[in-house]
Design an enzyme around this catalytic site. Sequence first.
Site, mmCIF file in Angstrom:
data_model
loop_
_atom_site.group_PDB
_atom_site.id
_atom_site.type_symbol
_atom_site.label_atom_id
_atom_site.label_comp_id
_atom_site.label_asym_id
_atom_site.label_seq_id
_atom_site.Cartn_x
_atom_site.Cartn_y
_atom_site.Cartn_z
ATOM 1 N N PHE A 111 0.819 -1.223 0.000
ATOM 2 C CA PHE A 111 0.000 0.000 0.000
ATOM 3 C C PHE A 111 0.846 1.263 0.000
ATOM 4 C CE2 PHE A 111 -0.291 2.543 3.886
ATOM 5 C CZ PHE A 111 0.548 1.847 4.729
ATOM 6 N N LYS A 112 2.127 1.150 0.340
ATOM 7 C CA LYS A 112 2.974 2.352 0.372
ATOM 8 C C LYS A 112 3.041 3.031 -0.994
ATOM 9 C CE LYS A 112 5.335 1.311 4.576
ATOM 10 N NZ LYS A 112 4.667 0.030 4.913
ATOM 11 N N ASP A 113 2.841 2.261 -2.078
ATOM 12 C CA ASP A 113 2.811 2.864 -3.413
ATOM 13 C C ASP A 113 1.715 3.930 -3.542
ATOM 14 O OD1 ASP A 113 4.846 1.244 -4.486
ATOM 15 O OD2 ASP A 113 3.426 -0.338 -5.015
ATOM 16 N N LEU A 116 3.384 6.962 -2.030
ATOM 17 C CA LEU A 116 4.721 7.325 -2.532
ATOM 18 C C LEU A 116 4.735 7.646 -4.019
ATOM 19 C CD1 LEU A 116 6.985 5.087 -0.319
ATOM 20 C CD2 LEU A 116 7.277 7.540 -0.692
#
Length: 464
Positions: A111-113, A116
């Site tokens: 989920f960091k995408d 970011l």
Amino acid sequence: MQYVSTRGLAPALTFDNVLLTGLASDGGLYVPEQWPVFSKDELLPMTRLTYQELAVRVMLPFVGTALSEDELVDTVEAGFLSFRHPAVAPLKQLDRNRWICELFHGPTLAFKDYALQLLGHLFARVLQRKRKSVVILSATSGDTGSATIEAFRDCAAVEVFVFHPHGLVSSVQRRQMTTVQADNIHNIAVTGTFDDCQAIVKSLFNDVSFRKAMNLSAANSINWGRIMAQVIYYFWAVLAIGGHFRKVAFAIPTGNFGNVFAGYVARAMGLPIGLLIVGSNRNDILTHFFTTGNMSIRPVVPTVSPSMDIQVASNFERLLFEIHARDGSVVERLMTQFDATGSFSIASHSLKEIRGLFHGYAFTDDETKAAIAQVYAMTGELVDPHTAIGIAAARASLVESAMPIVTLATAHPAKFPLVIQEATGQQAALPAHLEDLMCREEHFAVLPADLSVVREYIRLHARR
Ligand SMILES: *Cc1c(COP(=O)(O)O)cnc(C)c1O
């Protein structure tokens, strides 16, 4: 829109400066001066928007005059180009009342995408306006490094140095970082632990002359831009399941509390979020806090959900600020005490307020695997160990309630093939764009866990 520090002493800043600054000069975290609010009448027509259109509506008030609306539209379009699902964050119904929101369709499958990828394009815009360039340092135990690299690989104004512990990240995770070919990306394997990597990055930041000379910047989980981008999928999920007219709960697999805090922000902006359910693994100081009002540091233990192997949740300070009527002096006192003694407690009326909105549950590795097996048996879906903790927390929290619960699915099951295999006997296949990952050429330097060696390496390799 101006931003203020949770410790009340640092100067207020505009969005562009908050984006590049990271930590405030008084040690606090930046939050908007006030929360922009959408009325029910404004929310209803937003159900018709695409993810990208919704992203613009949600972020516009936070960005202020740092970008024009057209620039924000372009940034958002570019930010979600690399996502593989046309809905960006599709919702799946598990049973009558429970849903998952899949946040693993970005380039690195975590989920960091979702934050970011946007951050990369926001940095590019803001730096272009300021005619500046920056160096970003990132210590990673796995997921953050690859998401940061994918976010900035095409941004010439940002030079990225990522530090991972040599031999201590999985080969899929390492290859997601080291096979990226770009002049501005530098992978460094440190012969030491993740803590050594983190200590080096921290020391380099605290070296004021180096920080100024290199123009160091931070894209870590306390960066306001990341929280802001995470608010979008709360709007998306609530609107998708008709939540503008009924209360919805979220279950969130939690580490640094950034994702949960984005849910708090979404609620402050007018979404009818009834409950935020915080799922933890055996690193459970948040669960303990929600029960007792006492935050006491304990050593980190490794688990099958490694991205949540965190005890000190760095974004929790933002909630402390909110709960104490935005009085920075109270937060300053609590955090100073925490740094000195490893413990602080809040007043019982504050705890009561927190417990009205947050529930915390923690699970062992065996319970996590059992949850993976159960979801598979019931629905045929494979879920990763982090998501499984969210689903288990949702189940523990609201067994008999009518409130729909959305669990945020934070990673693709193929990132954790061994656990999935053990729990279900199934193979979780990597998506097509990563199928040849294990044959691509790797590039990385191996350096000792020695501050002066690393500092010299950065000086030599930053292209300016
Ligand atoms: C980073 C991460 C988390 C924890 O998110 P926080 O915002 O730090 O609470 C959970 N699951 C996965 C897969 C992650 O990569």
